[in-house]
Design an enzyme around this catalytic site. Structure first.
Site, PDB file in Angstrom:
ATOM      1  N   GLY A  51      50.550  61.633  44.287  1.00 30.23           N
ATOM      2  CA  GLY A  51      49.124  61.578  44.613  1.00 30.23           C
ATOM      3  C   GLY A  51      48.319  62.008  43.400  1.00 30.23           C
ATOM      4  CB  ALA A  52      45.423  60.538  41.650  1.00 19.06           C
ATOM      5  NE  ARG A  93      53.950  58.189  39.676  1.00 20.22           N
ATOM      6  CZ  ARG A  93      53.509  58.090  40.929  1.00 20.22           C
ATOM      7  NH1 ARG A  93      53.221  59.176  41.619  1.00 20.22           N
ATOM      8  NH2 ARG A  93      53.338  56.905  41.487  1.00 20.22           N
ATOM      9  CG  ASP A 243      46.628  56.482  42.118  1.00 19.53           C
ATOM     10  OD1 ASP A 243      46.471  55.804  43.153  1.00 19.53           O
ATOM     11  OD2 ASP A 243      47.425  57.428  42.028  1.00 19.53           O
ATOM     12  CE  LYS A 254      51.325  53.947  45.678  1.00 18.99           C
ATOM     13  NZ  LYS A 254      52.077  54.071  44.409  1.00 18.99           N
TER      14      LYS A 254
HETATM   15  C1  LIG Z   1      44.337  61.067  46.581  1.00 23.30           C
HETATM   16  S1  LIG Z   1      45.074  60.036  45.426  1.00 23.30           S
HETATM   17  C2  LIG Z   1      46.327  59.322  46.346  1.00 23.30           C
HETATM   18  C3  LIG Z   1      46.818  58.062  45.717  1.00 23.30           C
HETATM   19  O1  LIG Z   1      48.036  58.286  44.987  1.00 23.30           O
HETATM   20  C4  LIG Z   1      49.036  57.484  45.577  1.00 23.30           C
HETATM   21  O2  LIG Z   1      49.985  57.013  44.684  1.00 23.30           O
HETATM   22  P1  LIG Z   1      51.456  57.694  44.636  1.00 23.30           P
HETATM   23  O3  LIG Z   1      51.877  57.970  46.051  1.00 23.30           O
HETATM   24  O4  LIG Z   1      52.301  56.648  43.939  1.00 23.30           O
HETATM   25  O5  LIG Z   1      51.292  58.946  43.806  1.00 23.30           O
HETATM   26  C5  LIG Z   1      48.256  56.336  46.178  1.00 23.30           C
HETATM   27  O6  LIG Z   1      47.820  55.419  45.204  1.00 23.30           O
HETATM   28  C6  LIG Z   1      47.125  57.084  46.788  1.00 23.30           C
HETATM   29  O7  LIG Z   1      45.992  56.351  47.164  1.00 23.30           O
END
Ligand SMILES: CSC[C@H]1O[C@H](OP(=O)(O)O)[C@H](O)[C@@H]1O
Length: 356
Positions: A51-52, A93, A243, A254
């Protein structure tokens, strides 16, 4: 963990950080203890923490742990070591801009501390904890600002979301799920529809878990069902996280978010992005400049011990896509609601001229 207790994915405890192991949810609620920079980098890369905003906070603590891994009182040697730790964390990442600005903020704090190496270490810990605490306040503000975009009718709304932009993706409370939580508290939410979000299933595994913990009604659907649900008028609005957002409002989120935005537009369903100002990258003119992470194909072809596909075939596994600003109704931030082409207005005044 009792129902309704808040979820905090990153907890500072006696010289270590406890991370909720998000790769084990929802079947197991467990923590991983981290107190070394390399282990934090690995936790980010393997999405134990994801999560960002959350990976930005994690990286900040990773810089602090790196500061403890060199025994020197010589400032330049110490700062050079921090730079190498920063490079390792930056390499984990590429898409979420929060990772990069959190690392930059930590390094800036180190360079601006003119004291001893130990005093720099103390500043770094305080800065990492500040980043964590600030993000929680930011998410609470985003959630409550989200109330302003809720349509007056129906009284109780259905909100569709994608992936997990919840407490698990932030310091707590969440961005898109922050809006959901605030709507729930205000009695304005009938139900959340959570896209399962192939291939890592953050919606099915994490968003559903967060909602279930708090008794928020949630229905998990496959990503391919979202269009049908909107065609059947089952969805009142869509709220997703982000992100990285370019200065023109194009948004990286995502994989599958772009599909959702197209379908929402086709069915006149309002489509919102909920994100902190710190997710806006004013150095990028458009979304085409945002780096898109490609992850291991096993995320596509393997579920548990089962292989979904025959051997000898090719895979493509981009973890994010770009939703053009024109498909976004508005961006919900801690500073208020902005049309995608208004983002320069929410940038600190001293930097505003860099955008024009
Ligand atoms: C509140 S930002 C969450 C954002 O991050 C996620 O990506 P990941 O699970 O690959 O870190 C996804 O894009 C979410 O919307």
């Amino acid at each position: 963990m009792s129902q309704n207790s808040p979820v905090y994915p990153i907890i500072w405890q006696k010289d270590s950080v406890l991370l909720i192991d998000q790769t084990r949810l929802p079947n197991e609620y467990s923590f991983v203890e981290i107190n070394r920079s390399e282990d934090m980098a690995q936790a980010i890369k393997t999405m134990i923490v994801r999560g960002a905003p959350a990976i930005g906070i994690a990286a900040a603590y990773g810089i602090y742990f790196g500061a403890r891994e060199i025994e020197t009182n010589e400032r330049q040697e110490f700062l050079q070591h921090l730079e190498s730790v920063a490079s390792l964390l930056r390499s984990t990442r590429p898409t979420a801009v929060n990772l990069f600005w959190a690392i930059s903020r930590m390094l800036k704090a180190a360079y601006e501390t003119m004291g001893t190496v130990e005093e720099i270490r103390e500043t770094l810990l305080q800065t990492a904890q500040a980043i964590n605490n600030e993000d929680l306040q930011t998410c609470l503000a985003i959630g409550d600002n989200g109330l302003k975009i809720l349509p007056a009718y129906p009284e109780k709304l259905t909100i569709l979301t994608h992936c997990n932009a919840g407490a698990l993706a932030t310091a707590g409370y969440g961005t898109a799920l922050g809006v959901v939580r605030s709507a729930w508290k205000e009695g304005r939410l009938a139900r959340v529809y959570a896209d399962e979000t192939r291939p890592r299933l953050q919606g099915a595994k994490l968003t559903a878990w967060e909602c279930a913990q708090e008794g928020i009604p949630v229905t998990v659907i496959t990503d391919s069902m979202a269009a049908h649900c909107m065609q059947q008028n089952m969805i009142d609005l869509v709220v997703v996280g982000a992100d990285r957002i370019a200065a023109n409002g194009d948004t990286a989120n995502k994989i599958g978010t772009y599909n959702l935005a197209l379908v929402a537009r086709a069915h006149n369903v309002p489509f919102y992005v909920a994100a902190p100002i710190s997710t806006i990258d004013f150095s990028l003119i458009a979304g085409s400049q945002i780096p898109i992470e490609e992850r291991h194909p096993a995320e596509i072809y393997q579920v548990g011990d089962n292989l979904l596909t025959p051997g000898g075939i090719e895979y493509y596994n981009p973890a994010f896509d770009i939703t053009p600003a024109e498909l976004i109704t508005a961006i919900i931030t801690e500073n208020g609601i902005f049309a995608p082409n208004e983002l320069a207005l929410c940038q600190p005044r001293e930097n505003i001229m860099e955008v024009f």
